[in-house]
Motif scaffolding. Structure first.
Motif, mmCIF file in Angstrom:
data_model
loop_
_atom_site.group_PDB
_atom_site.id
_atom_site.type_symbol
_atom_site.label_atom_id
_atom_site.label_comp_id
_atom_site.label_asym_id
_atom_site.label_seq_id
_atom_site.Cartn_x
_atom_site.Cartn_y
_atom_site.Cartn_z
ATOM 1 N N ASP A 34 0.995 -1.169 0.062
ATOM 2 C CA ASP A 34 0.093 -0.085 -0.011
ATOM 3 C C ASP A 34 0.995 1.422 -0.140
ATOM 4 O OD1 ASP A 34 -1.770 -1.511 0.289
ATOM 5 O OD2 ASP A 34 -2.237 -1.230 2.454
ATOM 6 N N TYR B 231 1.069 5.479 -0.925
ATOM 7 C CA TYR B 231 -0.123 7.241 -0.902
ATOM 8 C C TYR B 231 0.651 8.219 -1.646
ATOM 9 C CZ TYR B 231 4.121 9.099 1.758
ATOM 10 O OH TYR B 231 4.922 9.500 3.125
ATOM 11 N N GLU C 199 -9.606 3.330 -8.937
ATOM 12 C CA GLU C 199 -10.522 3.442 -7.865
ATOM 13 C C GLU C 199 -11.507 3.040 -8.203
ATOM 14 O OE1 GLU C 199 -11.125 4.607 -3.275
ATOM 15 O OE2 GLU C 199 -10.611 6.002 -4.754
ATOM 16 N N LYS D 99 -8.081 0.565 -4.035
ATOM 17 C CA LYS D 99 -8.917 0.533 -3.027
ATOM 18 C C LYS D 99 -8.289 1.741 -2.063
ATOM 19 C CE LYS D 99 -10.376 -0.824 1.000
ATOM 20 N NZ LYS D 99 -11.311 -2.010 1.838
ATOM 21 N N SER D 100 -9.465 3.069 -1.897
ATOM 22 C CA SER D 100 -8.231 4.338 -0.777
ATOM 23 C C SER D 100 -9.024 3.951 0.158
ATOM 24 C CB SER D 100 -8.932 5.102 -1.482
ATOM 25 O OG SER D 100 -10.345 6.015 -1.331
ATOM 26 N N TYR D 101 -8.000 4.557 0.949
ATOM 27 C CA TYR D 101 -8.404 4.364 2.809
ATOM 28 C C TYR D 101 -7.627 5.136 3.719
ATOM 29 C CZ TYR D 101 -4.176 1.419 3.685
ATOM 30 O OH TYR D 101 -2.795 0.890 3.926
ATOM 31 N N TRP D 102 -8.083 6.126 4.838
ATOM 32 C CA TRP D 102 -6.709 7.323 4.988
ATOM 33 C C TRP D 102 -6.182 6.155 5.933
ATOM 34 C CZ3 TRP D 102 -6.880 11.684 3.574
ATOM 35 C CH2 TRP D 102 -7.213 11.732 2.775
ATOM 36 N N LYS D 103 -5.649 7.097 7.094
ATOM 37 C CA LYS D 103 -4.729 6.570 7.005
ATOM 38 C C LYS D 103 -3.773 7.414 8.136
ATOM 39 C CE LYS D 103 0.034 2.955 8.017
ATOM 40 N NZ LYS D 103 0.787 2.041 7.668
ATOM 41 N N LYS E 229 -4.075 9.809 2.225
ATOM 42 C CA LYS E 229 -5.001 8.552 1.366
ATOM 43 C C LYS E 229 -3.821 7.609 0.735
ATOM 44 C CE LYS E 229 -9.234 9.193 -0.922
ATOM 45 N NZ LYS E 229 -10.062 10.205 -2.133
ATOM 46 N N TYR F 229 -3.904 3.497 -1.129
ATOM 47 C CA TYR F 229 -4.788 3.297 -1.563
ATOM 48 C C TYR F 229 -3.869 1.534 -2.037
ATOM 49 C CZ TYR F 229 -5.286 7.210 -3.610
ATOM 50 O OH TYR F 229 -5.784 8.567 -4.142
ATOM 51 N N THR F 230 -4.584 0.350 -1.624
ATOM 52 C CA THR F 230 -4.446 -0.557 -2.350
ATOM 53 C C THR F 230 -4.701 -1.208 -2.903
ATOM 54 O OG1 THR F 230 -4.466 -2.259 -0.528
ATOM 55 C CG2 THR F 230 -6.665 -1.367 -0.871
#
Length: 111
Positions: free
Chosen positions: A25, A27, A58, A64-68, A77, A79-80
């Motif tokens: 993953d 960013y 996406e 898929k994105s997610y906030w860390k 943000k 991305y995986t």
């Protein structure tokens, strides 16, 4: 040395991004820096230029994105890659290997 054509950079953006994400993953800024590092600066994307590609991937269900949030840092943000992205990467690898093979054969004959 002359810079790589915009057309080639554009055509390779999806498989490059998917390949980076296949390795973990990441960013946007880090993806840009990784590509710059791997190409010794010959592909130097502007950070903002990859976000439309990331959004497209996406929307297509490939990533898929997610906030860390890390301590003492601003949220990022990430991305995986998803299974659809892995399938696309496999297809892209086949296509690029085929094109490379054709060029390799032609250039050996003509050199």
């Amino acid at each position: 040395m002359k810079s790589i054509s915009k057309e080639l950079v554009g055509a390779s953006a999806v498989p490059i991004i998917l390949s980076v994400l296949k390795n973990g993953d990441s960013y946007g800024y880090k993806i840009v820096q990784r590509v710059k590092e791997l190409t010794n600066g010959e592909i130097a994307w502007k950070e903002a230029s990859i976000y439309p590609v990331l959004k497209k991937l996406e929307n297509a269900g490939m990533i898929k994105s997610y906030w860390k949030v890390e301590e003492n840092k601003r949220p990022r943000k990430y991305y995986t890659i998803l299974s659809e992205g892995e399938k696309q990467l496999k297809q892209n690898m086949h296509e690029w290997n085929l094109v490379y093979s054709v060029f390799n054969t032609l250039w050996k004959v003509n050199s």
